[in-house]
Design an enzyme around this catalytic site. Structure first.
Site, short mmCIF file in Angstrom:
data_model
loop_
_atom_site.label_atom_id
_atom_site.label_comp_id
_atom_site.label_asym_id
_atom_site.label_seq_id
_atom_site.Cartn_x
_atom_site.Cartn_y
_atom_site.Cartn_z
N LYS A 40 0.87 -1.18 0.00
CA LYS A 40 0.00 0.00 0.00
C LYS A 40 0.90 1.23 0.00
O LYS A 40 1.65 1.45 0.96
CB LYS A 40 -0.91 0.02 1.23
CG LYS A 40 -1.79 1.26 1.29
CD LYS A 40 -2.53 1.35 2.61
CE LYS A 40 -3.31 2.66 2.69
NZ LYS A 40 -3.93 2.85 4.03
N ALA A 62 -9.71 4.92 5.04
CA ALA A 62 -9.56 6.04 5.98
C ALA A 62 -10.87 6.77 6.25
O ALA A 62 -11.55 7.22 5.33
CB ALA A 62 -8.51 7.05 5.49
N GLY A 63 -11.21 6.86 7.52
CA GLY A 63 -12.34 7.66 7.96
C GLY A 63 -13.66 6.95 8.14
O GLY A 63 -14.59 7.51 8.72
N GLY A 82 -8.20 8.17 10.83
CA GLY A 82 -8.48 8.08 12.26
C GLY A 82 -9.62 8.94 12.76
O GLY A 82 -9.91 8.95 13.96
N THR A 133 -9.51 2.23 12.98
CA THR A 133 -9.90 2.99 14.16
C THR A 133 -11.33 2.69 14.60
O THR A 133 -11.62 2.65 15.80
CB THR A 133 -9.75 4.50 13.88
OG1 THR A 133 -8.41 4.76 13.45
CG2 THR A 133 -10.06 5.32 15.11
#
Length: 286
Positions: A126, A213-214, A187, A236
């Site tokens: 990645k 992400a998110g 995060g 997260t």
């Protein structure tokens, strides 16, 4: 009702059952044939555990409860003596996805990817390049450069990027195996802040779009899958949940539900007015 009418109704009912069973069988086949392919490798799960907050409990829940078959890891966590070695936690049947976390430009990302391969982490990588240390936004131009170099060296490159159509097209031309747009800052658990731009990538890019992400809730993962995303990467959302195994299981169910909805074809949306679901006329006639 005469005998002929009864016979016709019975035949219609039987026909309806047969048609429904055939539709179910067709749907089951479509699901069975719906494979997630990355760089020539086939996966059953469309949930990927991202890097960041790690523990044995997190990895165990991601694999056993969320069904993860790919786990991302920062290379700096894989070869250190003063911290836990994450490789000790990851089951052997799980595909490793080392990332280039910490890289500020293409050269650093390429160096980290080569190190990961030398450590035995395989050919998946990645690409994650961030000069911005406050919002952790990816540098698309440097990511394109690194992707081209690594793809030419035989890596299966999954680049993390800000959702921009022109950059995504350049990543395709550079040899990316998938495109990984952020949904919102890393995060943050803020969900699909870039939804419209991700949808453009899904519509226009002929590679798997993995939302990264998110994503903070199963409902957000489900929505991304309904849009046509190929997979979801999260960390997260699980790591900060009150009940880790239960949240991992919820993500698994949500991703499957979203994929089924996408394959089935979502119902139409009216932009104006309404459409009655029940008849509004004729029910008072004799």
């Amino acid at each position: 009702m005469d005998e002929k009418e009864e016979t016709r109704e019975e035949e219609a009912a039987k026909s309806g059952v047969v048609n429904a069973d055939a539709a179910r069988a067709d749907a089951a086949k479509r699901l069975a044939d719906d494979k997630f392919i990355l760089g020539g490798h086939e996966f059953s799960s469309r949930f990927i555990l991202g890097s960041g907050k790690y523990s044995m409990k997190l990895i165990d829940a991601a694999v056993k409860d969320a069904g993860a078959e790919i786990i991302t890891l920062a290379v700096r966590r894989a070869n250190t003596k003063d911290q836990e070695n994450i490789l000790d936690y990851i089951p052997k049947n799980v595909t490793l996805l080392p990332n280039t976390s910490g890289a500020r430009n293409a050269d650093e990302a390429v160096r980290i990817a080569r190190l990961a391969r030398a450590l035995g982490c395989g050919d998946f990588v990645k690409v994650e390049i961030m000069r911005d240390t406050k919002y952790l936004l990816p540098d698309n131009q440097e990511t394109i450069k690194a992707t081209e170099i690594l793809a030419n060296e035989g890596f299966v490159v999954l680049p993390y990027m800000y959702p921009d159509l022109n950059a995504a097209r350049d990543l395709v031309n550079a040899g990316a195996a998938a495109v990984m747009p952020l949904a919102s800052p890393i995060g943050s658990n803020k969900g699909l802040a870039t939804k419209d731009f991700i949808q453009i990538l899904i519509n226009e890019i002929d590679l798997p779009i993995i939302v990264d992400a998110g994503i903070g809730r199963p409902s957000q993962a489900c929505e991304a899958m309904e849009m046509g995303a190929a997979a979801i990467m999260a960390n997260t959302a699980l790591a900060t949940a009150g009940d880790l195994p239960l949240m991992a299981s919820a993500f698994k169910d949500a991703i499957i539900a979203g994929r089924k909805a996408y394959l089935s074809g979502l119902g139409r949306v009216l932009t104006r007015g309404a459409s009655a679901s029940d008849p509004l006329t004729g029910f008072l006639r004799n």
